[in-house]
Design an enzyme around this catalytic site. Structure first.
Site, short mmCIF file in Angstrom:
data_model
loop_
_atom_site.label_atom_id
_atom_site.label_comp_id
_atom_site.label_asym_id
_atom_site.label_seq_id
_atom_site.Cartn_x
_atom_site.Cartn_y
_atom_site.Cartn_z
N SER A 1 9.77 -4.24 -1.53
CA SER A 1 8.33 -4.18 -1.39
C SER A 1 7.72 -5.44 -1.50
O SER A 1 7.80 -6.10 -0.53
CB SER A 1 8.18 -3.04 -2.66
OG SER A 1 6.76 -2.72 -2.36
N ASP B 1 7.51 5.84 4.77
CA ASP B 1 6.78 4.98 3.66
C ASP B 1 5.51 5.36 3.55
O ASP B 1 4.43 5.13 4.54
CB ASP B 1 7.32 3.51 3.97
CG ASP B 1 7.06 2.93 2.59
OD1 ASP B 1 6.07 2.98 1.77
OD2 ASP B 1 7.82 1.65 2.40
N HIS C 1 8.54 5.13 0.22
CA HIS C 1 8.94 4.04 -0.56
C HIS C 1 9.79 4.15 -1.86
O HIS C 1 8.93 4.29 -2.94
CB HIS C 1 7.50 3.20 -0.82
CG HIS C 1 7.28 1.92 -1.25
ND1 HIS C 1 7.31 1.13 -0.21
CD2 HIS C 1 6.84 1.38 -2.59
CE1 HIS C 1 7.41 -0.16 -0.76
NE2 HIS C 1 7.11 0.06 -2.18
#
Length: 913
Positions: free
Chosen positions: A227, A469, A507
């Site tokens: 990330s 995501d 995510h």
């Protein structure tokens, strides 16, 4: 706090006094506006610290209190201090990392109003002469202590520290209890540190301490990030390409500014106009459920994962249309208003910047794949669109997760006004803030595609991004990857980069969370020259834990081969399809008429025009409606050779060998009647004694429409060369049996070709004589269509008239009436496990559409799983256990299933995808 303009000159003097490099950037003197890939400052050679003098190894305790002068760090600081160095023994409580030295320290800022950089360094006693730098997450502010396991790595693999790596990380130069707190960015130095400068400072300090502890430099250095940490990894090698040998960037927030602008765009769609575009949880789940229904099967497997994302994207228009409320008004939670559909578009569509550019000339932010399987609410993500139509200022956790971070970014990164009304900020046309947005983008984004300097010294890059995501757009990462190819060339990318995209992965969330040993793959590549290929990812999601999929390199995706376990990677191929991915190879080349019938016993013709996908169903013979009755409509692709129709929800599916399955609106009672039809049929216009190519001893499965309702039918039987037929049912079970021409529970007759209709008239004759086979007389009771599938017969028996049947033996427990309905026949011969393996589109006489999979001894029908026993109770029949009690026969890619569950008795037909 340092401010732009007037304070820049004073700060530059401070930097000069500290021996630091860098310059430019208006109010951000800590980083050039466009940092060059070679680590320089836009014209001057890169500033490197002087080499440390030769030294002997220090004990752990000797590191405590150690200081590094500013000149030993290649970016401006006031030096660094080790605040603690503690020896941790392998046997200490809570220590799973072996013997190591736990070092903690600080790096002092230039600006006295800026917070410190806290860093952590772990030095194992059994050092493998390698280091790992861990990146951060979110807005950072939390110390990355370097003891973590490999992100998305094997769950049973020890953390790198336990494997002998010296590991380190930092908090990016500010401290906060929340990784969604953006207040730190109101300070120039803290923002520049967050943008990437803290990484270089921490690296220089950590490497100096590694040298001090061991008396030697590491042989290999790696960077691992996810990330924001993935952005950190890419930002690092773009700015300082010589420091690391290999990098792993998972779901990288590389287009950082574009992401935040997209967050704001989504918030404006949700909350402006009185919250007209806001969607509650029920409506959001409706979108996600509709997408899954349309796209799950596009990869050949009904597994809850949308793997064929780009084919699914081609269905956006019809999915969107199916969600729209009549007139576009917000009438209920079962559909979406036009304003809510605009929110869907804001989430789904890329954000284009036409009036200005972000760093490195970037002109757009990728959209989120909401209409291709991304989940923004529900049990597979920790995030949602909030619980109210009007957000707080500033936004809180009760508001849309996407908007919260965008709101913080506008307030502290751009406007530096804590109560700025973010919903008034237009991300496409930010007006007076446009230059500021670009300036911030230069500080924080990792979109420089020139990685040639990194590759030139042997650097290797592994990127991984989930296609579902919901926080960082995978499409932005795809854009960067394409720009990387355009900049350094395909050959260089093939040699130095591996980019894996994972269907169903959000995510760190989603319906598929991959575990694979990325660190081992990187080590093997950097140290052994073994480039990673197609890995195997193990699902870490609790409900599907342990299933595997191939880890495909972009643009490939995992496609089910058509047989074998849906949970085993070996049964999938990484494919990159060209042309129209929704094209069905089983469609006819020209206008074609299929011949068959439906569950009411109606004889039908179905004409298909592949150019327009228009269809016409014509009733050729029926007991319920007039001959010549037609039904017309247009088929709309759902992928996987399945098409929606206007027939009361029936789905049409084209199977190999010229088989068509579908449905026709029922003549009465609502719903649809399942149908099956064939491109090619057996025709014997010469009469009897010409049926040898299609003779068989068979099993039959179907249904009958009696006065008490629809009941399942199963039997044995025989079709002879003379065109005579016989059905036999066990007198006790009234079901399957080993065929016996002297059976008592029997039905007999013969076939006569009807040239006008292209099918056989079926005449039922007396059963009084057990050994008779009459070819004249009798009662016309229906039709038989003998489909030919790849040269093999698949007879379809269509009864339309209820017939009283006299028993050959009046003491036998036999039927007295045979009711209308449909039966499919298949040879009574061994049915080996694996023969029927595959995924099926199923239609039932209850007007239900669902999927089935057969894999060896496993059956999944709808949501029910069962275990199969083959050749039970007779050859050619598969019997399923209590998970879905019933039996099926298989012929020509057609599965005919009857359930023996009395409360859910049904007959279903399916064709193999």
């Amino acid at each position: 706090m340092l401010r732009a303009g007037a304070t820049a000159l004073g700060l530059s003097l401070i930097l000069a006094a500290c021996g630091g490099g860098g310059g430019g950037g208006g109010g951000f003197p800590f980083l050039p506006v466009n940092p060059p890939a070679n680590g320089g400052d836009g014209g001057n050679p890169p500033v490197e610290p002087p080499p440390p003098p030769a030294q002997t190894a220090k004990a752990c305790a000797e590191l405590a209190g150690m200081t590094l002068a500013a000149a030993q760090i290649s970016l401006p600081t006031q030096g660094a201090t080790v605040t603690s160095a503690t020896a941790v023994a392998a046997g200490d409580a809570g220590n799973n990392y072996g013997d190591y030295c736990r070092v903690r320290g600080t790096i002092q800022p230039v600006d006295p109003n800026s917070q410190l950089i806290n860093f952590a360094l772990n030095l194992p006693e059994k050092w493998n002469q390698k280091t790992i730098h861990f990146g951060g997450g979110g807005f950072d502010g939390v110390l990355i202590d370097g003891t973590e396991q490999i992100r998305f790595g094997p769950q049973d693999k020890p953390a790198p520290l336990a494997l002998g790596y010296a590991t380190y990380g930092d908090d990016s130069g500010h401290q906060s209890s929340s990784i969604t707190d953006g207040k730190f960015a109101a300070n120039d130095e803290q923002l520049a540190n967050y943008g990437g400068l803290s990484l270089k400072k921490t690296r220089d300090v950590a490497q100096a301490l590694v040298l001090a502890r061991y008396g030697s430099k590491p042989k290999k250095a790696y960077f691992l990030g996810t990330s924001t940490g993935g952005r950190d990894a890419l930002s690092y090698i773009q700015r300082w390409p010589l420091d690391y040998d290999g990098v792993i960037a998972n779901e990288p927030a590389l287009n950082y500014t574009g992401t935040r602008l997209s967050n704001v765009a989504v918030g404006r769609a949700l909350y402006n106009n009185g919250g007209a575009g806001w969607m509650n949880l029920t409506e959001t789940l409706l979108v996600q459920r509709t997408v899954l229904q349309a796209c799950d099967k596009l990869d050949g497997a009904a597994d809850g994962i949308v793997s064929n994302v780009e084919s699914c994207r081609q269905l956006n228009t019809q999915i969107r249309a199916s969600l729209r409320c009549p007139g576009g008004a917000n009438t209920s939670d079962s559909c979406l208003s036009d304003a809510q559909l605009e929110t869907v578009d804001a989430i789904e569509s890329p954000l284009e910047f036409t009036s200005y550019s972000l760093a490195n000339g970037v002109k757009r932010a990728g959209g989120y794949n909401l209409l291709e399987g991304a989940l923004v609410a529900g049990p597979y993500t920790t995030r949602d669109l909030g619980t109210r139509k009007t957000p707080d200022n500033p936004a809180t956790s009760a508001d849309a997760n996407m908007y919260v971070t965008g709101d913080q970014w506008v307030k502290f990164f751009v406007t530096r006004a804590p109560l700025f009304p973010t919903l008034d900020f237009d991300p496409v046309n930010p007006g007076a803030y446009a230059a500021r947005v670009t300036e911030v983008s230069n500080l924080t984004d990792a979109t420089n595609p020139d990685l040639a300097p990194f590759f030139a010294h042997g650097g290797k890059l592994i990127m991984l991004h989930g296609l579902a995501d919901e926080v960082i757009s995978p499409n932005s990462t795809i854009d960067y990857y394409k720009q990387l190819i355009a900049t350094v060339g395909q050959a260089s990318v093939d040699q130095n980069v591996r980019f894996y995209t994972v269907p169903g992965m959000g995510h760190g969330t989603g319906v598929f969370i991959p575990n694979w040993d990325s660190l081992a793959a990187l080590e093997g590549w950097v140290e052994g020259g073994l480039a990673p290929a197609t890995g195997v990812a193990v699902d870490a999601v609790a409900g599907t834990y342990g299933r595997t999929r191939p880890l495909c390199q972009f643009p490939a995706w995992p496609k089910y081969r058509g047989s074998g376990s849906l949970d085993a990677a070996v049964n999938y191929s990484c494919v990159t399809e060209v042309g129209d991915p929704l094209a069905c190879p089983n469609l006819p080349a020209a206008v074609t008429t299929y011949k068959g019938g439906d569950s009411f016993g109606e004889e039908l013709s179905v004409k298909i025009d592949p150019a327009t996908m228009a269809y016409t169903v014509t009733v050729d013979a029926s007991a319920q409606r007039a001959t010549g009755t037609t039904r017309n409509g247009t088929l709309v692709s759902q992928g996987q050779c399945s098409y929606s129709s206007a027939e009361s929800g029936a789905v049409f599916s084209f199977a190999a060998g010229g088989v068509l399955q579908g449905g026709v609106s029922a003549p009465s009672g609502g719903g649809f009647a399942p149908l099956v039809a064939f491109q090619n049929t057996f025709q014997n216009a010469s009469g009897s004694n010409g049926f040898k190519p299609v003779t068989m001893i068979f099993n039959a499965v179907g249904e009958e429409m009696g006065t008490g309702g629809t009941v399942a039918f199963s039997s044995a039987g025989r079709l002879r060369n003379a065109g005579t037929f016989q059905f036999c049912r066990d007198p006790v079970t009234r079901s399957f049996m080993v065929y016996d021409q002297t059976c008592k529970d029997t039905e007999k007759g013969y076939l006569s070709y009807n040239a006008t209709q292209g099918a056989y008239d079926m005449y039922t004759t007396s059963t009084a004589k057990a050994d008779s086979a009459e070819t004249t007389g009798g009662t016309l009771t229906g039709s038989v269509v003998i489909g030919m599938v790849n040269g093999a017969p698949a007879p379809l028996y269509l009864r339309r008239v209820s017939t009283a049947v006299p028993a050959a033996d009046t003491t036998a427990n036999v039927a007295t009436t045979i009711a209308p309905g449909m039966r499919l026949l298949a040879t009574q011969a061994p049915l080996a496990s694996g023969t029927a393996d595959g995924s099926y589109a199923m239609l039932s006489v209850k007007s239900e559409s669902r999927d089935a999979t057969v894999v060896g001894s496993a059956l999944n029908l709808g949501s029910a799983a069962a275990t199969l026993t083959y050749d039970a109770p007779v050859l050619g029949v598969a019997q399923s256990d209590a998970g879905r009690p019933g039996n099926f026969i298989f012929n020509g890619g057609i599965l005919a299933f009857i359930t023996t569950d009395g409360t859910n008795a049904a007959f279903e037909l399916g064709v193999r995808h």
